[in-house]
Design an enzyme around this catalytic site. Structure first.
Site, mmCIF file in Angstrom:
data_model
loop_
_atom_site.group_PDB
_atom_site.id
_atom_site.type_symbol
_atom_site.label_atom_id
_atom_site.label_comp_id
_atom_site.label_asym_id
_atom_site.label_seq_id
_atom_site.Cartn_x
_atom_site.Cartn_y
_atom_site.Cartn_z
ATOM 1 N N LYS A 154 50.142 9.166 4.139
ATOM 2 C CA LYS A 154 51.050 10.303 4.279
ATOM 3 C C LYS A 154 52.466 9.827 3.997
ATOM 4 O O LYS A 154 52.833 8.712 4.371
ATOM 5 C CB LYS A 154 50.957 10.891 5.685
ATOM 6 C CG LYS A 154 51.719 12.194 5.849
ATOM 7 C CD LYS A 154 51.373 12.867 7.171
ATOM 8 C CE LYS A 154 52.061 14.219 7.274
ATOM 9 N NZ LYS A 154 51.682 14.928 8.520
ATOM 10 N N HIS B 150 61.590 -1.453 29.735
ATOM 11 C CA HIS B 150 60.867 -0.467 28.934
ATOM 12 C C HIS B 150 59.704 -1.081 28.177
ATOM 13 O O HIS B 150 58.731 -0.389 27.857
ATOM 14 C CB HIS B 150 61.817 0.259 27.975
ATOM 15 C CG HIS B 150 62.274 -0.570 26.818
ATOM 16 N ND1 HIS B 150 63.412 -1.352 26.855
ATOM 17 C CD2 HIS B 150 61.747 -0.753 25.577
ATOM 18 C CE1 HIS B 150 63.558 -1.960 25.695
ATOM 19 N NE2 HIS B 150 62.569 -1.624 24.901
ATOM 20 N N LYS C 200 88.023 7.747 34.853
ATOM 21 C CA LYS C 200 88.978 7.102 33.962
ATOM 22 C C LYS C 200 88.830 5.581 33.994
ATOM 23 O O LYS C 200 88.679 4.989 35.067
ATOM 24 C CB LYS C 200 90.411 7.474 34.357
ATOM 25 C CG LYS C 200 90.720 8.959 34.265
ATOM 26 C CD LYS C 200 90.589 9.473 32.838
ATOM 27 C CE LYS C 200 90.978 10.940 32.746
ATOM 28 N NZ LYS C 200 90.805 11.472 31.382
#
Length: 634
Positions: A107, A224, A447
């Site tokens: 594909k 992960h 900030k």
């Protein structure tokens, strides 16, 4: 027109007429997948199946095995008695089927980075699963999308790119060095590992495993890559892909182990410490295959090649590394009894540029101070929302944001969409989290006061960061800022590690090269042989401090606390980010901070290795007014 008519026997029944016609594919038999292990009998059996059984006796007499099939040429066939050219061409055509991975229709994807890329049908089966499609909803660069408008790309396209490049590299090695005996199984497994290497990423990618999980579950060590292995197993089992993999020539469970080892290293880490060769999926003579997807040896792998090109494209940053050159020059050489991927000696400068590009991406984009604080705010919102988010997992059990990593069915449902889920919720329990996310959307951000550095690398823990935030609140400057009350929770300390991919080590020291006059001999090239302009150090640690209060008085006071804290901690002269004043010598200071450290004078500190003396500042303009003459050593 007659020959276009459908034959009578092909007429569909009423039930069949509503079925979508399936694409016909001739699956490669398992026997063909690893022909290099064939003995003489298996080779003869293949000849019979290809209609070449009349030459079976010749092959048996010559003791031709699967390994020998790869090297047979027309002259060899003629020499062993296959007289006619037509017979030899038929045989060569049949033999070439064995090592052509394109035996099945692929594909085509139109990728903006790599152009039109072809993917093997087995890879398409993996892509067309809920577990892989989940990657469409995970931003590649997490919070950086809130800073860089073009950085909207996702893990989905990155993984497709890595799978494609993995195939490109392993097939270029196969074509250049057929003696490596790289099989179609090897090529497929390397492509699958590249495709699936990031399956385990959570919402906003590295923010989830780098910031959220350590705070939500400080007692566990989770990355992960760990989830990628679990998600890959779940993907294969949930979609019944083991049978499909075997039909495409993979051998299980050996090849499943090989795929997972390429993603996260040896599976049995305890046993690996006492073994010379710690991998189960492939023997030691295939060691180079483990350097393609995630190179633990020196960091040069196709994962980086794709995200360099893809991230630079979407960030609007120039990519100075061209992986096509590496593909052209990559060869496998033997180093200390193992085979490693090497490149030409003349490419050493380009590899330094590659790691410099990595560092620039971190400095300019991945660790951008605004993107960094946005991810910190998202993390805070997730922590407050954690116990209020319920995700259904296996057996109907409910999981939270932080516990979903324990169940892959639940984790499959966890994407960046949780941000919108919290933001648009009406639950009272999510009110605090909702307020933080709304502040992000409305650009009411914490900030950045500035950043500094320690003399030596500090091993940072959550406890140390909490102590530093307490110290910041207690670091009262000698003048001013006493009328503003600042608490530890008003400060956010963020530690940024910048390196060339191997902490403080030079990754090029683990790269081997070859010369054009000796392609088989691996050599090393030291830094002093390349250039005197290369870095002396390969890692640094930045300490950034943010303030949650954003009114002018609080920011002015917080800035003074920050500078005083840097002096108390003996950190480097801070690089300020807000409400600062320029002195006559071009320095940037915080007003009314006296006395300051002599070593912080702006006398080209650090450029020649010597500290400078204090430099007096006669006056500075503050809001259009001139301050009294004050000697500042900032």
């Amino acid at each position: 027109m007659e020959n276009r008519k459908r034959p009578r026997e092909a007429v569909l029944t009423p039930d069949e007429s509503f079925k979508t016609p399936e694409k016909r594919m001739s699956l490669v038999p398992v026997l063909d997948s690893d022909y290099m292990r064939w003995g003489v009998e298996e080779a003869c059996r293949y000849l019979r199946r290809e209609g070449l059984g009349e030459w079976e006796g010749t092959f048996r007499a010559q003791k031709i095995t699967g390994v020998g099939l790869r090297y047979l040429k027309d002259a060899d066939l003629e020499k062993i008695g296959i007289e006619y050219l037509g017979d030899r061409l038929r045989m060569l055509h049949s033999l070439r089927k064995l090592w052509q991975i394109e035996a099945e229709p692929n594909k085509v994807f139109n990728d903006p980075i790599h152009g039109h890329v072809e993917m093997h049908p087995l890879l398409i089966k993996i892509i067309d699963t809920p577990q892989f499609q989940r990657l469409r909803n995970l931003k590649q660069l997490g919070g950086a999308y809130f800073v860089f408008p073009g950085a909207s790309h996702n893990r989905f396209e990155h993984c497709i790119g890595v799978g494609y490049l993995a195939g490109q590299l392993v097939q270029s090695l196969n074509e250049r060095q057929p003696e490596l005996l790289i099989s179609r199984r090897d090529i497929l497994c390397v492509q699958i590992a590249g495709l699936c290497h990031d399956l385990g990423h959570g919402p906003f990618s590295h923010m989830f495993d780098g910031m959220f999980i350590p705070k939500a579950r400080p007692g566990i060590s989770w990355k992960h890559e760990t989830a990628s292995l679990a998600m890959f197993d779940y993907l294969v089992n949930d979609n019944g892909l083991k049978t499909v993999m075997e039909q495409h020539g993979l051998v299980l469970p050996e090849d499943l182990d090989f795929i997972k080892e390429q993603i996260a290293g040896p599976l049995d880490t305890n046993a690996a410490q006492g073994q010379k060769w710690p991998y189960k999926g492939r023997p030691e003579d295939k060691s180079f295959l483990y350097e393609i997807v995630a190179n633990k040896r020196n960091g040069i792998d196709v994962d980086k090649w794709d995200y360099f090109a893809r991230d630079c494209h979407h960030l609007g940053i120039q990519n100075n590394f061209d992986y096509h050159r590496f593909l052209k020059f990559a060869r496998v050489c033997e180093v200390d009894g193992q085979k490693h991927i090497c490149t030409r000696d003349k490419e050493v400068g380009n590899l330094y540029d590659m790691f410099h590009t990595r560092n620039c991406l971190h400095r300019r984009a991945y660790q951008h101070k605004v993107g960094n604080i946005i991810e910190t705010m998202i993390t805070e919102a997730f922590l407050k929302a954690d116990k209020h988010i319920q995700i259904a997992g296996s057996g109907g059990k409910l999981f939270t944001l932080s516990t979903a990593i324990d169940d892959m069915e639940a984790y499959t449902k966890l994407t960046d969409n949780v941000f919108e889920q919290i933001l648009n919720s009406s639950s009272p329990g999510l009110a605090e989290a909702r307020k933080i996310l709304r502040n992000i959307i409305c650009r009411r951000l914490y900030k950045c006061l500035g950043q500094t550095q320690a003399d030596k690398t500090i091993i940072v823990t959550q406890e140390i960061i909490h102590h530093w935030e307490e110290d910041l609140a207690e670091s009262f400057p000698q003048t001013g800022a006493h009328d503003v009350s600042l608490q530890p929770e008003d400060f956010v300390v963020s530690i940024i590690s910048m390196d060339y991919g191997m902490k403080d080590k030079n990754p090029i020291n683990n790269v081997h090269f070859y010369c054009k006059n000796d392609l088989a001999k691996a050599i090393q090239i030291r830094k002093n042989q390349v250039s005197k302009l290369l870095p002396e150090q390969f890692a640094e640690q930045l300490i950034r401090v943010y303030c949650k209060k954003t009114d002018d008085r609080s920011l002015e006071a917080a800035k003074k606390h920050f500078v005083q804290w840097c002096m108390d901690m003996n950190f480097s002269k801070p690089q300020m980010s807000v409400v600062c004043i320029h002195t006559q010598d071009g320095d940037i200071i915080a007003p009314e901070l006296t006395p300051l450290k002599p070593s912080w004078s702006n006398n080209n500190e650090g450029e020649n290795g010597k500290g400078g003396s204090s430099r007096g500042v006669n006056c500075a303009s503050v809001n259009g007014q001139k301050t009294a003459k004050t000697k500042l050593s900032f």
